[in-house]
Design a protein around this motif. Structure first.
Motif, PDB file in Angstrom:
ATOM      1  N   MET A 188      18.050 123.814   0.982  1.00 17.99           N
ATOM      2  CA  MET A 188      18.095 123.424   2.379  1.00 17.99           C
ATOM      3  C   MET A 188      17.259 122.161   2.574  1.00 17.99           C
ATOM      4  O   MET A 188      16.116 122.085   2.122  1.00 17.99           O
ATOM      5  CB  MET A 188      17.566 124.562   3.251  1.00 17.99           C
ATOM      6  CG  MET A 188      17.718 124.303   4.706  1.00 17.99           C
ATOM      7  SD  MET A 188      17.638 125.815   5.667  1.00 17.99           S
ATOM      8  CE  MET A 188      16.054 125.619   6.401  1.00 17.99           C
ATOM      9  N   THR A 189      17.832 121.184   3.256  1.00 19.59           N
ATOM     10  CA  THR A 189      17.152 119.918   3.498  1.00 19.59           C
ATOM     11  C   THR A 189      16.202 120.066   4.674  1.00 19.59           C
ATOM     12  O   THR A 189      16.600 120.557   5.746  1.00 19.59           O
ATOM     13  CB  THR A 189      18.187 118.817   3.821  1.00 19.59           C
ATOM     14  OG1 THR A 189      19.161 118.801   2.785  1.00 19.59           O
ATOM     15  CG2 THR A 189      17.530 117.471   3.946  1.00 19.59           C
ATOM     16  N   PRO A 190      14.952 119.645   4.522  1.00 13.81           N
ATOM     17  CA  PRO A 190      14.021 119.736   5.652  1.00 13.81           C
ATOM     18  C   PRO A 190      14.421 118.764   6.764  1.00 13.81           C
ATOM     19  O   PRO A 190      15.001 117.705   6.511  1.00 13.81           O
ATOM     20  CB  PRO A 190      12.666 119.361   5.044  1.00 13.81           C
ATOM     21  CG  PRO A 190      12.988 118.632   3.788  1.00 13.81           C
ATOM     22  CD  PRO A 190      14.341 119.088   3.328  1.00 13.81           C
ATOM     23  N   ASP A 210      11.291 112.257  12.400  1.00 13.77           N
ATOM     24  CA  ASP A 210      11.968 111.315  13.309  1.00 13.77           C
ATOM     25  C   ASP A 210      13.053 112.015  14.115  1.00 13.77           C
ATOM     26  O   ASP A 210      13.214 111.774  15.318  1.00 13.77           O
ATOM     27  CB  ASP A 210      12.581 110.150  12.537  1.00 13.77           C
ATOM     28  CG  ASP A 210      11.539 109.194  11.988  1.00 13.77           C
ATOM     29  OD1 ASP A 210      10.390 109.207  12.488  1.00 13.77           O
ATOM     30  OD2 ASP A 210      11.869 108.436  11.061  1.00 13.77           O
ATOM     31  N   TYR A 211      13.808 112.879  13.446  1.00 17.51           N
ATOM     32  CA  TYR A 211      14.871 113.635  14.124  1.00 17.51           C
ATOM     33  C   TYR A 211      14.272 114.560  15.187  1.00 17.51           C
ATOM     34  O   TYR A 211      14.774 114.621  16.320  1.00 17.51           O
ATOM     35  CB  TYR A 211      15.668 114.439  13.102  1.00 17.51           C
ATOM     36  CG  TYR A 211      16.752 115.292  13.709  1.00 17.51           C
ATOM     37  CD1 TYR A 211      17.921 114.729  14.198  1.00 17.51           C
ATOM     38  CD2 TYR A 211      16.595 116.681  13.802  1.00 17.51           C
ATOM     39  CE1 TYR A 211      18.918 115.522  14.769  1.00 17.51           C
ATOM     40  CE2 TYR A 211      17.590 117.469  14.366  1.00 17.51           C
ATOM     41  CZ  TYR A 211      18.739 116.885  14.840  1.00 17.51           C
ATOM     42  OH  TYR A 211      19.715 117.665  15.403  1.00 17.51           O
ATOM     43  N   LEU A 212      13.201 115.243  14.848  1.00 18.19           N
ATOM     44  CA  LEU A 212      12.545 116.135  15.819  1.00 18.19           C
ATOM     45  C   LEU A 212      11.981 115.345  16.991  1.00 18.19           C
ATOM     46  O   LEU A 212      12.067 115.785  18.143  1.00 18.19           O
ATOM     47  CB  LEU A 212      11.444 116.949  15.140  1.00 18.19           C
ATOM     48  CG  LEU A 212      11.916 117.995  14.133  1.00 18.19           C
ATOM     49  CD1 LEU A 212      10.717 118.646  13.450  1.00 18.19           C
ATOM     50  CD2 LEU A 212      12.782 119.040  14.810  1.00 18.19           C
TER      51      LEU A 212
END
Length: 148
Positions: free
Chosen positions: A1-3, A7-9
């Motif tokens: 699974m990619t963390p 920046d996205y958060l």
């Protein structure tokens, strides 16, 4: 699974800040450039990212909030449709009535005239859930039945 990147958060937080502003200030004259500034984004980027995050455009989200509040005011029965229209920040009675009819399945006047006494015994959160404006189907038709 990619963390998930920080920046996205951060972008999601900024989008939520703009959405929260729409929830609070729905009756104010809000437009995409003003909302984009709240999220520290350009208008085009904000519109694209908002739609990706919430499944609808900023304008659609804002109009849904306005219709939701209009339904509450119309259930009280002490304001005219025109007064409700302007109280929720709509600029045109015609546009407001069209959008209301599209989302609710009946005109604002018909909704106001209906008996809403069955909702008196419900909790506020239940009333909000039962009366939440429904999005039209993909064919663009109004909901099959108006809410109770």
């Amino acid at each position: 699974m990619t963390p998930i990147s920080e920046d996205y958060l951060d972008e999601l937080r900024r989008l939520r800040r703009a959405r929260d502003r729409m929830d609070r200030e729905f009756a104010q004259p809000l437009d995409v450039p003003a909302l984009a500034k709240t999220a520290f984004m350009s208008s085009a980027h904000f519109s694209r990212r908002f739609r990706e995050a919430y499944g609808e455009t900023p304008y659609s989200y804002l109009m849904t909030r306005r219709i939701e509040r209009a339904k509450a005011l119309l259930r009280r029965g002490d304001m005219s449709v025109t007064d409700v229209c302007f109280a929720v920040g709509a600029m045109s009675l015609g546009s407001f009535s069209s959008k209301f009819t599209q989302l609710v399945g009946e005109t604002p006047s018909a909704y106001r005239a209906r008996d809403h006494s069955q909702m008196q015994d419900l909790r506020v959160c239940q009333v909000m859930s039962v009366t939440r404006p429904r999005k039209p189907s993909s064919s663009g038709e109004a909901p099959a039945q108006p809410d109770p």
